[in-house]
Write a protein that holds these residues in place. Sequence first.
Motif, PDB file in Angstrom:
ATOM      1  N   VAL B  19       7.727  -1.439  13.012  1.00 50.76           N
ATOM      2  CA  VAL B  19       7.445  -2.693  13.696  1.00 50.76           C
ATOM      3  C   VAL B  19       7.087  -3.763  12.670  1.00 50.76           C
ATOM      4  CG1 VAL B  19       4.968  -2.201  13.994  1.00 50.76           C
ATOM      5  CG2 VAL B  19       6.139  -3.709  15.611  1.00 50.76           C
ATOM      6  N   THR B  20       7.441  -5.002  12.982  1.00 46.34           N
ATOM      7  CA  THR B  20       7.098  -6.140  12.127  1.00 46.34           C
ATOM      8  C   THR B  20       6.342  -7.168  12.953  1.00 46.34           C
ATOM      9  OG1 THR B  20       9.035  -5.821  10.712  1.00 46.34           O
ATOM     10  CG2 THR B  20       7.971  -7.983  10.657  1.00 46.34           C
ATOM     11  N   LEU B  21       5.183  -7.564  12.449  1.00 47.28           N
ATOM     12  CA  LEU B  21       4.354  -8.567  13.118  1.00 47.28           C
ATOM     13  C   LEU B  21       4.332  -9.823  12.260  1.00 47.28           C
ATOM     14  CD1 LEU B  21       1.290  -6.279  14.001  1.00 47.28           C
ATOM     15  CD2 LEU B  21       3.481  -6.474  15.166  1.00 47.28           C
ATOM     16  N   SER B  22       4.217 -10.970  12.917  1.00 48.20           N
ATOM     17  CA  SER B  22       4.301 -12.230  12.198  1.00 48.20           C
ATOM     18  C   SER B  22       3.038 -13.062  12.377  1.00 48.20           C
ATOM     19  CB  SER B  22       5.515 -13.022  12.690  1.00 48.20           C
ATOM     20  OG  SER B  22       5.630 -14.236  12.005  1.00 48.20           O
ATOM     21  N   CYS B  23       2.718 -13.853  11.342  1.00 46.74           N
ATOM     22  CA  CYS B  23       1.524 -14.690  11.372  1.00 46.74           C
ATOM     23  C   CYS B  23       1.818 -16.026  10.698  1.00 46.74           C
ATOM     24  CB  CYS B  23       0.388 -13.981  10.653  1.00 46.74           C
ATOM     25  SG  CYS B  23      -1.092 -15.000  10.415  1.00 46.74           S
ATOM     26  N   SER B  24       1.506 -17.108  11.392  1.00 49.22           N
ATOM     27  CA  SER B  24       1.592 -18.446  10.799  1.00 49.22           C
ATOM     28  C   SER B  24       0.184 -18.975  10.644  1.00 49.22           C
ATOM     29  CB  SER B  24       2.414 -19.387  11.693  1.00 49.22           C
ATOM     30  OG  SER B  24       3.761 -18.994  11.723  1.00 49.22           O
ATOM     31  N   PRO B  25      -0.254 -19.234   9.401  1.00 51.08           N
ATOM     32  CA  PRO B  25      -1.632 -19.668   9.185  1.00 51.08           C
ATOM     33  C   PRO B  25      -1.839 -21.128   9.565  1.00 51.08           C
ATOM     34  CG  PRO B  25      -0.437 -19.674   7.113  1.00 51.08           C
ATOM     35  CD  PRO B  25       0.506 -19.135   8.149  1.00 51.08           C
ATOM     36  N   ARG B  30      -3.738 -21.131   2.472  1.00 49.90           N
ATOM     37  CA  ARG B  30      -2.757 -20.367   1.706  1.00 49.90           C
ATOM     38  C   ARG B  30      -3.107 -18.880   1.589  1.00 49.90           C
ATOM     39  NH1 ARG B  30      -2.425 -23.476  -3.702  1.00 49.90           N
ATOM     40  NH2 ARG B  30      -0.756 -22.001  -4.133  1.00 49.90           N
ATOM     41  N   SER B  31      -4.291 -18.525   2.059  1.00 45.79           N
ATOM     42  CA  SER B  31      -4.691 -17.118   2.032  1.00 45.79           C
ATOM     43  C   SER B  31      -4.558 -16.551   3.441  1.00 45.79           C
ATOM     44  CB  SER B  31      -6.140 -16.996   1.559  1.00 45.79           C
ATOM     45  OG  SER B  31      -6.626 -15.689   1.771  1.00 45.79           O
ATOM     46  N   VAL B  32      -3.863 -15.432   3.558  1.00 44.37           N
ATOM     47  CA  VAL B  32      -3.671 -14.769   4.850  1.00 44.37           C
ATOM     48  C   VAL B  32      -4.106 -13.311   4.728  1.00 44.37           C
ATOM     49  CG1 VAL B  32      -2.002 -14.027   6.578  1.00 44.37           C
ATOM     50  CG2 VAL B  32      -1.768 -16.282   5.520  1.00 44.37           C
ATOM     51  N   SER B  33      -4.941 -12.881   5.673  1.00 37.19           N
ATOM     52  CA  SER B  33      -5.415 -11.500   5.693  1.00 37.19           C
ATOM     53  C   SER B  33      -5.031 -10.849   7.003  1.00 37.19           C
ATOM     54  CB  SER B  33      -6.941 -11.446   5.560  1.00 37.19           C
ATOM     55  OG  SER B  33      -7.380 -12.108   4.412  1.00 37.19           O
ATOM     56  N   TRP B  34      -4.928  -9.538   6.974  1.00 31.96           N
ATOM     57  CA  TRP B  34      -4.610  -8.770   8.167  1.00 31.96           C
ATOM     58  C   TRP B  34      -5.709  -7.743   8.414  1.00 31.96           C
ATOM     59  CZ3 TRP B  34      -0.392  -9.516  11.386  1.00 31.96           C
ATOM     60  CH2 TRP B  34       0.619 -10.375  10.914  1.00 31.96           C
ATOM     61  N   TYR B  35      -6.028  -7.551   9.701  1.00 31.83           N
ATOM     62  CA  TYR B  35      -7.040  -6.591  10.106  1.00 31.83           C
ATOM     63  C   TYR B  35      -6.524  -5.775  11.285  1.00 31.83           C
ATOM     64  CZ  TYR B  35     -10.295  -9.242   7.249  1.00 31.83           C
ATOM     65  OH  TYR B  35     -10.929  -9.856   6.195  1.00 31.83           O
ATOM     66  N   GLN B  36      -6.992  -4.543  11.348  1.00 34.19           N
ATOM     67  CA  GLN B  36      -6.702  -3.676  12.478  1.00 34.19           C
ATOM     68  C   GLN B  36      -7.984  -3.502  13.281  1.00 34.19           C
ATOM     69  OE1 GLN B  36      -6.743   0.675  12.211  1.00 34.19           O
ATOM     70  NE2 GLN B  36      -4.553   0.666  12.742  1.00 34.19           N
ATOM     71  N   GLN B  37      -7.892  -3.659  14.596  1.00 36.78           N
ATOM     72  CA  GLN B  37      -9.071  -3.462  15.441  1.00 36.78           C
ATOM     73  C   GLN B  37      -8.792  -2.373  16.464  1.00 36.78           C
ATOM     74  OE1 GLN B  37     -10.448  -6.841  17.842  1.00 36.78           O
ATOM     75  NE2 GLN B  37     -12.534  -6.057  17.762  1.00 36.78           N
ATOM     76  N   THR B  38      -9.615  -1.333  16.437  1.00 33.70           N
ATOM     77  CA  THR B  38      -9.538  -0.249  17.405  1.00 33.70           C
ATOM     78  C   THR B  38     -10.928   0.029  17.944  1.00 33.70           C
ATOM     79  OG1 THR B  38      -9.875   1.441  15.706  1.00 33.70           O
ATOM     80  CG2 THR B  38      -7.596   0.876  16.234  1.00 33.70           C
ATOM     81  N   PHE B  60      -5.558   1.932   3.821  1.00 31.33           N
ATOM     82  CA  PHE B  60      -4.561   2.333   4.801  1.00 31.33           C
ATOM     83  C   PHE B  60      -3.394   2.984   4.067  1.00 31.33           C
ATOM     84  CE2 PHE B  60      -5.629   0.794   9.044  1.00 31.33           C
ATOM     85  CZ  PHE B  60      -6.751   0.029   8.775  1.00 31.33           C
ATOM     86  N   PRO B  61      -2.685   3.888   4.766  1.00 25.26           N
ATOM     87  CA  PRO B  61      -1.539   4.547   4.108  1.00 25.26           C
ATOM     88  C   PRO B  61      -0.428   3.557   3.792  1.00 25.26           C
ATOM     89  CG  PRO B  61      -1.681   5.138   6.438  1.00 25.26           C
ATOM     90  CD  PRO B  61      -2.927   4.397   6.123  1.00 25.26           C
ATOM     91  N   GLY B  62       0.487   3.999   2.933  1.00 22.98           N
ATOM     92  CA  GLY B  62       1.578   3.157   2.483  1.00 22.98           C
ATOM     93  C   GLY B  62       2.539   2.731   3.585  1.00 22.98           C
ATOM     94  N   ARG B  63       2.405   3.355   4.767  1.00 26.68           N
ATOM     95  CA  ARG B  63       3.264   2.945   5.900  1.00 26.68           C
ATOM     96  C   ARG B  63       2.961   1.503   6.319  1.00 26.68           C
ATOM     97  NH1 ARG B  63       2.319   4.718  10.431  1.00 26.68           N
ATOM     98  NH2 ARG B  63       0.199   5.552  10.183  1.00 26.68           N
ATOM     99  N   PHE B  64       1.793   1.045   5.948  1.00 24.95           N
ATOM    100  CA  PHE B  64       1.392  -0.325   6.272  1.00 24.95           C
ATOM    101  C   PHE B  64       1.706  -1.206   5.061  1.00 24.95           C
ATOM    102  CE2 PHE B  64      -1.038   0.204  10.201  1.00 24.95           C
ATOM    103  CZ  PHE B  64      -1.212   1.587  10.207  1.00 24.95           C
ATOM    104  N   SER B  65       2.491  -2.215   5.283  1.00 23.56           N
ATOM    105  CA  SER B  65       2.848  -3.117   4.193  1.00 23.56           C
ATOM    106  C   SER B  65       2.899  -4.542   4.716  1.00 23.56           C
ATOM    107  CB  SER B  65       4.187  -2.734   3.573  1.00 23.56           C
ATOM    108  OG  SER B  65       5.228  -2.867   4.536  1.00 23.56           O
ATOM    109  N   MET B  76       3.517  -8.413   8.567  1.00 26.69           N
ATOM    110  CA  MET B  76       3.121  -7.053   8.212  1.00 26.69           C
ATOM    111  C   MET B  76       4.057  -6.084   8.909  1.00 26.69           C
ATOM    112  SD  MET B  76      -0.284  -5.799  10.205  1.00 26.69           S
ATOM    113  CE  MET B  76       0.208  -4.086  10.054  1.00 26.69           C
ATOM    114  N   ASN B  77       4.295  -4.989   8.250  1.00 21.33           N
ATOM    115  CA  ASN B  77       5.220  -3.985   8.739  1.00 21.33           C
ATOM    116  C   ASN B  77       4.527  -2.640   8.787  1.00 21.33           C
ATOM    117  OD1 ASN B  77       7.405  -1.762   8.047  1.00 21.33           O
ATOM    118  ND2 ASN B  77       8.485  -3.455   8.995  1.00 21.33           N
TER     119      ASN B  77
END
Lengths: 110, 113
Positions: B19-25, B30-38, B60-65, B76-77
Amino acid sequence: QQQVKQSPQSLIVQKGGISIINCAYENTAFDYFPWYQQFPGKGPALLIAIRPDVSEKKEGRFTISFNKSAKQFSLHIMDSQPGDSATYFCAASTDYKLSFGAGTTVTVRA
Amino acid sequence: KAGVTQTPRYLIKTRGQQVTLSCSPISGHRSVSWYQQTPGQGLQFLFEYFSETQRNKGNFPGRFSGRQFSNSRSEMNVSTLELGDSALYLCASTRDIPGASAFFGQGTRLTVV
């Protein structure tokens, strides 16, 4: 290992009362301490933030108290309103990375 | 000023897919971060990008890029999806000043079945 410890997990307060949420950290490299408010289905919204050289910051009904020597900081919500019912997260930042507490669910009873 | 925009808002994928997710800041950030919430692990840092370069990475494992484009937009993929990847994925944008505030998007709710 959680770098920021937050308590309590949940709290109930009467309308007009004060909500207090506490956080503690170990990493002295943290240089910025924000609080976020999150409603179900929404992303976290920045509420208020403080830097470690300041002991207190107030914005409206929200106040952060910061104790650098104890490595603790807290959020006080004065005159709590039903619309304040949400989950609150403390966080600490270094190198553009936020470490979050586990969250506190606040319920304000009318 | 427009906030952080994440697309899509909801996704349902099957185990093993990617899956690919997209983010427009926010404009000018110019700095973009990604977080996982569970519910079990809370909010966890995935990675941070600035000027198309990954500056910081979480555990996180290499599956997350991820990657960042020249206009600061980020993707992010997640490859080989697992059930445990079901989460709210949040993007945050920040001005490139130490201690600057991070502003979050609404998130992408990913469900892996």
